[in-house]
Write a protein that holds these residues in place. Structure first.
Motif, PDB file in Angstrom:
ATOM      1  N   GLN A   1     -62.623  33.308 -53.009  1.00 51.97           N
ATOM      2  CA  GLN A   1     -63.441  32.288 -52.353  1.00 51.97           C
ATOM      3  C   GLN A   1     -64.904  32.513 -52.681  1.00 51.97           C
ATOM      4  N   GLY A   2     -65.639  31.403 -52.723  1.00 46.37           N
ATOM      5  CA  GLY A   2     -67.064  31.484 -52.984  1.00 46.37           C
ATOM      6  C   GLY A   2     -67.617  30.116 -53.300  1.00 46.37           C
ATOM      7  N   PRO A   3     -68.935  30.030 -53.403  1.00 46.92           N
ATOM      8  CA  PRO A   3     -69.534  28.739 -53.732  1.00 46.92           C
ATOM      9  C   PRO A   3     -69.263  28.381 -55.197  1.00 46.92           C
ATOM     10  N   VAL A   4     -69.242  27.093 -55.470  1.00 41.67           N
ATOM     11  CA  VAL A   4     -68.964  26.607 -56.828  1.00 41.67           C
ATOM     12  C   VAL A   4     -69.961  27.185 -57.832  1.00 41.67           C
ATOM     13  N   THR A   5     -71.168  27.447 -57.391  1.00 37.83           N
ATOM     14  CA  THR A   5     -72.191  27.990 -58.291  1.00 37.83           C
ATOM     15  C   THR A   5     -71.867  29.405 -58.752  1.00 37.83           C
ATOM     16  N   ARG A   6     -70.908  30.066 -58.095  1.00 43.25           N
ATOM     17  CA  ARG A   6     -70.537  31.436 -58.468  1.00 43.25           C
ATOM     18  C   ARG A   6     -69.148  31.514 -59.104  1.00 43.25           C
ATOM     19  N   LEU A   7     -68.623  30.363 -59.503  1.00 40.41           N
ATOM     20  CA  LEU A   7     -67.326  30.314 -60.180  1.00 40.41           C
ATOM     21  C   LEU A   7     -67.427  31.078 -61.500  1.00 40.41           C
ATOM     22  N   ARG A   8     -66.498  31.995 -61.760  1.00 39.26           N
ATOM     23  CA  ARG A   8     -66.540  32.824 -62.961  1.00 39.26           C
ATOM     24  C   ARG A   8     -65.339  32.645 -63.871  1.00 39.26           C
ATOM     25  N   ALA A   9     -64.188  32.241 -63.295  1.00 36.80           N
ATOM     26  CA  ALA A   9     -62.986  32.119 -64.126  1.00 36.80           C
ATOM     27  C   ALA A   9     -61.968  31.197 -63.480  1.00 36.80           C
ATOM     28  N   LEU A  10     -61.185  30.565 -64.332  1.00 38.25           N
ATOM     29  CA  LEU A  10     -59.995  29.848 -63.897  1.00 38.25           C
ATOM     30  C   LEU A  10     -58.812  30.620 -64.462  1.00 38.25           C
ATOM     31  N   VAL A  11     -57.911  31.003 -63.593  1.00 39.53           N
ATOM     32  CA  VAL A  11     -56.728  31.743 -64.022  1.00 39.53           C
ATOM     33  C   VAL A  11     -55.537  30.809 -63.903  1.00 39.53           C
ATOM     34  N   TRP A  12     -54.746  30.748 -64.955  1.00 39.66           N
ATOM     35  CA  TRP A  12     -53.588  29.872 -65.017  1.00 39.66           C
ATOM     36  C   TRP A  12     -52.317  30.694 -65.060  1.00 39.66           C
ATOM     37  N   LYS A  13     -51.286  30.193 -64.382  1.00 38.90           N
ATOM     38  CA  LYS A  13     -49.965  30.796 -64.466  1.00 38.90           C
ATOM     39  C   LYS A  13     -48.937  29.692 -64.259  1.00 38.90           C
ATOM     40  N   LEU A  14     -47.712  29.965 -64.629  1.00 35.18           N
ATOM     41  CA  LEU A  14     -46.647  28.991 -64.424  1.00 35.18           C
ATOM     42  C   LEU A  14     -45.916  29.300 -63.132  1.00 35.18           C
ATOM     43  N   ALA A  15     -45.702  28.271 -62.320  1.00 33.89           N
ATOM     44  CA  ALA A  15     -44.919  28.426 -61.097  1.00 33.89           C
ATOM     45  C   ALA A  15     -43.443  28.527 -61.483  1.00 33.89           C
ATOM     46  N   GLU A  16     -42.593  28.795 -60.506  1.00 31.40           N
ATOM     47  CA  GLU A  16     -41.161  28.940 -60.775  1.00 31.40           C
ATOM     48  C   GLU A  16     -40.551  27.686 -61.387  1.00 31.40           C
ATOM     49  N   ASP A  17     -41.125  26.515 -61.076  1.00 26.21           N
ATOM     50  CA  ASP A  17     -40.606  25.268 -61.652  1.00 26.21           C
ATOM     51  C   ASP A  17     -41.335  24.891 -62.952  1.00 26.21           C
ATOM     52  N   TYR A  18     -42.088  25.851 -63.508  1.00 27.32           N
ATOM     53  CA  TYR A  18     -42.804  25.713 -64.783  1.00 27.32           C
ATOM     54  C   TYR A  18     -43.971  24.731 -64.745  1.00 27.32           C
ATOM     55  N   THR A  19     -44.484  24.436 -63.565  1.00 24.96           N
ATOM     56  CA  THR A  19     -45.700  23.637 -63.484  1.00 24.96           C
ATOM     57  C   THR A  19     -46.897  24.593 -63.509  1.00 24.96           C
ATOM     58  N   PRO A  20     -47.984  24.198 -64.171  1.00 24.72           N
ATOM     59  CA  PRO A  20     -49.157  25.082 -64.230  1.00 24.72           C
ATOM     60  C   PRO A  20     -49.870  25.139 -62.884  1.00 24.72           C
ATOM     61  N   VAL A  21     -50.305  26.340 -62.533  1.00 25.92           N
ATOM     62  CA  VAL A  21     -51.052  26.575 -61.295  1.00 25.92           C
ATOM     63  C   VAL A  21     -52.408  27.157 -61.705  1.00 25.92           C
ATOM     64  N   ARG A  22     -53.490  26.580 -61.155  1.00 22.19           N
ATOM     65  CA  ARG A  22     -54.841  27.037 -61.474  1.00 22.19           C
ATOM     66  C   ARG A  22     -55.419  27.763 -60.264  1.00 22.19           C
ATOM     67  N   ILE A  23     -55.945  28.958 -60.507  1.00 23.82           N
ATOM     68  CA  ILE A  23     -56.561  29.749 -59.453  1.00 23.82           C
ATOM     69  C   ILE A  23     -58.036  29.974 -59.805  1.00 23.82           C
ATOM     70  N   PRO A  24     -58.969  29.360 -59.077  1.00 23.96           N
ATOM     71  CA  PRO A  24     -60.394  29.619 -59.350  1.00 23.96           C
ATOM     72  C   PRO A  24     -60.818  30.949 -58.727  1.00 23.96           C
ATOM     73  N   LEU A  25     -61.625  31.694 -59.471  1.00 28.77           N
ATOM     74  CA  LEU A  25     -62.131  32.982 -58.972  1.00 28.77           C
ATOM     75  C   LEU A  25     -63.645  33.011 -59.087  1.00 28.77           C
ATOM     76  N   PHE A  26     -64.259  33.682 -58.124  1.00 28.68           N
ATOM     77  CA  PHE A  26     -65.699  33.644 -57.952  1.00 28.68           C
ATOM     78  C   PHE A  26     -66.308  35.046 -57.962  1.00 28.68           C
ATOM     79  N   PHE A  27     -67.589  35.128 -58.349  1.00 26.97           N
ATOM     80  CA  PHE A  27     -68.336  36.372 -58.213  1.00 26.97           C
ATOM     81  C   PHE A  27     -68.686  36.509 -56.739  1.00 26.97           C
ATOM     82  N   PRO A  28     -68.340  37.638 -56.115  1.00 27.20           N
ATOM     83  CA  PRO A  28     -68.559  37.763 -54.656  1.00 27.20           C
ATOM     84  C   PRO A  28     -70.026  37.812 -54.264  1.00 27.20           C
TER      85      PRO A  28
END
Length: 73
Positions: free
Chosen positions: A46-73
């Motif tokens: 969690q964090g403000p959009v201005t501190r967004l550092r990466a988008l992490v992608w993975k496949l869910a069990e049904d093979y749909t892409p899931v995006r996880i935004p990560l922030f500099f604390p």
């Protein structure tokens, strides 16, 4: 101990724009660990959009892409 999963890490520049030309694949135990391996810095889910550092992608069990935004604390 949790087994390793496959993740794709897309760095985000200082302006908050994802680098669409770069997607680094890594095996890790969590999305946070994957991004920290790639970027070499501590990140948070969690964090403000201005501190967004990466988008992490993975496949869910049904093979749909899931995006996880990560922030500099």
């Amino acid at each position: 101990m949790k087994s390793l999963d496959n993740f794709s890490v897309q760095p985000v520049d200082a302006n908050g724009v994802p680098d669409k030309a770069t997607c680094i694949h890594v095996a890790a135990r969590s999305p946070i660990q994957a991004a920290e391996i790639v970027l070499g810095e501590t990140l948070a889910t969690q964090g403000p959009v201005t501190r967004l550092r990466a988008l992490v992608w993975k496949l869910a069990e049904d093979y749909t892409p899931v995006r996880i935004p990560l922030f500099f604390p």
